[in-house]
Structures are given as structure tokens and as C-alpha cells.
Motif scaffolding. Structure first.
Motif, short mmCIF file in Angstrom:
data_model
loop_
_atom_site.label_atom_id
_atom_site.label_comp_id
_atom_site.label_asym_id
_atom_site.label_seq_id
_atom_site.Cartn_x
_atom_site.Cartn_y
_atom_site.Cartn_z
N MET A 188 0.82 -1.20 0.00
CA MET A 188 0.00 0.00 0.00
C MET A 188 0.87 1.26 0.00
SD MET A 188 -3.10 0.85 2.53
CE MET A 188 -3.16 2.50 3.15
N GLU A 189 2.12 1.10 -0.34
CA GLU A 189 3.08 2.19 -0.29
C GLU A 189 2.58 3.44 -1.01
OE1 GLU A 189 6.76 3.74 0.92
OE2 GLU A 189 5.85 1.84 1.44
N ASN A 190 2.15 3.30 -2.26
CA ASN A 190 1.67 4.47 -2.99
C ASN A 190 0.32 4.16 -3.64
OD1 ASN A 190 1.63 7.04 -4.12
ND2 ASN A 190 2.69 6.35 -5.95
N GLU A 191 -0.53 3.47 -2.92
CA GLU A 191 -1.84 3.10 -3.46
C GLU A 191 -2.64 4.32 -3.87
OE1 GLU A 191 -5.78 0.63 -2.02
OE2 GLU A 191 -3.88 0.26 -1.00
N PHE A 192 -2.59 5.37 -3.09
CA PHE A 192 -3.34 6.58 -3.41
C PHE A 192 -2.85 7.19 -4.72
CE2 PHE A 192 -3.99 11.14 -3.46
CZ PHE A 192 -5.36 11.21 -3.30
N GLY A 193 -1.54 7.34 -4.86
CA GLY A 193 -0.97 7.93 -6.07
C GLY A 193 -1.27 7.12 -7.32
N VAL A 194 -1.20 5.81 -7.19
CA VAL A 194 -1.49 4.92 -8.32
C VAL A 194 -2.95 5.08 -8.74
CG1 VAL A 194 -1.70 2.50 -9.01
CG2 VAL A 194 0.33 3.27 -7.77
N LEU A 195 -3.85 5.09 -7.76
CA LEU A 195 -5.27 5.25 -8.06
C LEU A 195 -5.54 6.61 -8.69
CD1 LEU A 195 -8.22 4.20 -7.85
CD2 LEU A 195 -8.32 5.30 -5.60
N LEU A 196 -4.94 7.66 -8.13
CA LEU A 196 -5.13 9.00 -8.67
C LEU A 196 -4.72 9.06 -10.14
CD1 LEU A 196 -5.77 12.03 -8.30
CD2 LEU A 196 -3.41 12.31 -7.46
N GLY A 254 -14.92 8.01 -1.30
CA GLY A 254 -14.64 6.88 -0.42
C GLY A 254 -13.51 6.02 -0.93
N GLU A 255 -13.47 5.79 -2.23
CA GLU A 255 -12.39 4.98 -2.81
C GLU A 255 -11.04 5.66 -2.61
OE1 GLU A 255 -11.30 2.71 -7.02
OE2 GLU A 255 -12.92 4.19 -7.00
N PHE A 256 -11.00 6.98 -2.81
CA PHE A 256 -9.77 7.73 -2.58
C PHE A 256 -9.38 7.70 -1.10
CE2 PHE A 256 -10.25 10.31 -6.65
CZ PHE A 256 -9.10 9.82 -7.23
N MET A 257 -10.36 7.89 -0.22
CA MET A 257 -10.07 7.86 1.22
C MET A 257 -9.54 6.50 1.64
SD MET A 257 -10.58 10.84 2.57
CE MET A 257 -10.98 10.70 4.30
N SER A 258 -10.08 5.45 1.07
CA SER A 258 -9.61 4.10 1.37
C SER A 258 -8.18 3.90 0.88
CB SER A 258 -10.55 3.07 0.74
OG SER A 258 -10.12 1.78 1.03
N ALA A 259 -7.91 4.33 -0.36
CA ALA A 259 -6.56 4.20 -0.92
C ALA A 259 -5.55 5.02 -0.12
CB ALA A 259 -6.56 4.63 -2.39
N ALA A 260 -6.01 6.12 0.45
CA ALA A 260 -5.12 6.97 1.25
C ALA A 260 -4.87 6.40 2.64
CB ALA A 260 -5.71 8.38 1.36
N GLY A 261 -5.65 5.37 3.02
CA GLY A 261 -5.46 4.76 4.33
C GLY A 261 -6.32 5.34 5.42
N TYR A 262 -7.20 6.29 5.10
CA TYR A 262 -8.06 6.89 6.11
C TYR A 262 -9.16 5.95 6.57
CZ TYR A 262 -6.06 11.55 5.43
OH TYR A 262 -5.22 12.63 5.38
N LEU A 263 -9.53 4.97 5.77
CA LEU A 263 -10.63 4.10 6.14
C LEU A 263 -10.15 2.82 6.81
CD1 LEU A 263 -12.97 4.51 3.05
CD2 LEU A 263 -12.91 5.79 5.17
N ARG A 316 -10.98 15.40 -1.26
CA ARG A 316 -12.32 15.78 -1.72
C ARG A 316 -12.23 16.58 -3.02
NH1 ARG A 316 -17.19 14.24 -2.06
NH2 ARG A 316 -17.44 13.96 0.14
N LYS A 317 -11.30 17.55 -3.09
CA LYS A 317 -11.14 18.36 -4.30
C LYS A 317 -10.79 17.49 -5.50
CE LYS A 317 -9.46 22.55 -2.00
NZ LYS A 317 -8.29 23.44 -1.85
N LEU A 318 -9.89 16.54 -5.29
CA LEU A 318 -9.49 15.65 -6.39
C LEU A 318 -10.65 14.76 -6.84
CD1 LEU A 318 -5.96 14.69 -5.01
CD2 LEU A 318 -6.42 16.01 -7.10
N ALA A 319 -11.35 14.18 -5.89
CA ALA A 319 -12.49 13.31 -6.22
C ALA A 319 -13.55 14.09 -6.98
CB ALA A 319 -13.07 12.69 -4.95
N ASP A 320 -13.85 15.30 -6.52
CA ASP A 320 -14.86 16.12 -7.19
C ASP A 320 -14.42 16.48 -8.60
OD1 ASP A 320 -16.48 15.98 -4.96
OD2 ASP A 320 -16.06 18.03 -4.28
N ALA A 321 -13.16 16.89 -8.75
CA ALA A 321 -12.64 17.29 -10.06
C ALA A 321 -12.64 16.12 -11.05
CB ALA A 321 -11.24 17.86 -9.93
#
Length: 148
Positions: free
Chosen positions: A1-9, A62-71, A51-56
Motif C-alpha cells: 500500500m506504499e503508494n496506493e493513493f498515487g497509483v489510483l489518482l 470513499g475509494e480515494f479515502m480508502s486508498a489513502a489509508g483513512y478508512l 475531496r477536491k481531487l475526487a470532485d474534479a
């Protein structure tokens, strides 16, 4: 999960056919910040940035929050298992769902419209997951006070 958020983005940005510059303009975030996120050179962004990225991107917050590790950090327990034993059925009502329902809500005697409810939900979501993330860090630090 090292860069899961960046990969998803990056994956979602490319699926939408957007350049980094286009996403930066749409989200109100610098293109260098987005590039660093995608390449794992920047830490996990805060919930309002997510939130800004998801909206844009018209993507799942939720998927972004999960990838970021917040969930993470619920240890597989659902919300009902995390409630204290003294909680009544009124205490167990999901505030997020209440904000999403069509019923009338008021704050300090003033009715809330849909825009008010959405803004409150966005702010509370960001604060809630940021607090969960901070609590998770504190637990890890307390378990290993010497930093190991």
C-alpha cells in the motif's frame, strides 16, 4: 500500500483523459503537488484535498479515502461493534445518512438546504477521517515509544 493513493489518482486521471495540468486547474491544486502524489514523492494528502481531487475527477471520495489509508483501523469491526454498550438506538443513528435524507434538518433554528447539508457532510467527513488517522498514529506511537 506504499503508494496506493498515487497509483489510483493517476489511473483515474488517465481514464478520464485529463492531463496533470487539467486536473490541477479543475481541483485548484498545483500540478507539481499532483505529480508528487502520483509518483509517491508526497505524503498522503489531507481529506479536503482528497475531496477536491475526487470532485474534479467525478470519482468516488470513499475509494480515494480508502486508498489513502483513512478508512483503515477498524480492525474488521462494523460500526455497530464499535459503539459503546450504553448507546441507545438514537445514539446509533448514522449522522451521515441523516444529512443525506430528504427530511428537514435545522441548526440553531435555521433550516438547512441541500447545499448546507452537503457542506456539513464534507467538512465532518474530512475531520472524522483525519481524526481517525491521527488516532491510529498515536496508537502506533504509544505501542512503540522508542519509534521502532
Amino acid at each position: 500500500m506504499e503508494n496506493e493513493f498515487g497509483v489510483l489518482l493517476k489511473q483515474i486521471r488517465e481514464q478520464k483523459g485529463l492531463t496533470i495540468n487539467q486536473l490541477a486547474e479543475a481541483a485548484g491544486i498545483s500540478n507539481s503537488q499532483i505529480s508528487r502524489m502520483e509518483n509517491g514523492l508526497r505524503g498522503i494528502p489531507k481529506a479536503p484535498t482528497i475531496r477536491k481531487l475526487a470532485d474534479a475527477l467525478d470519482a468516488s471520495y470513499g475509494e480515494f479515502m480508502s486508498a489513502a489509508g483513512y478508512l483503515e483501523g477498524t480492525d474488521g469491526m462494523d460500526a455497530a461493534e464499535q459503539l459503546p454498550a450504553w448507546a441507545t438506538s438514537k445514539d446509533k443513528r448514522d449522522f451521515k445518512k441523516m444529512l443525506e435524507e430528504d427530511g428537514e434538518l435545522m441548526f440553531d433554528g435555521i433550516p438547512l438546504d441541500q447545499e448546507d447539508k452537503q457542506r456539513i457532510k464534507d467538512v465532518l467527513t474530512g475531520l472524522f477521517w483525519e481524526a481517525k488517522h491521527m488516532n491510529k498514529r498515536k496508537k502506533k506511537h504509544n505501542e512503540n515509544p522508542d519509534g521502532r
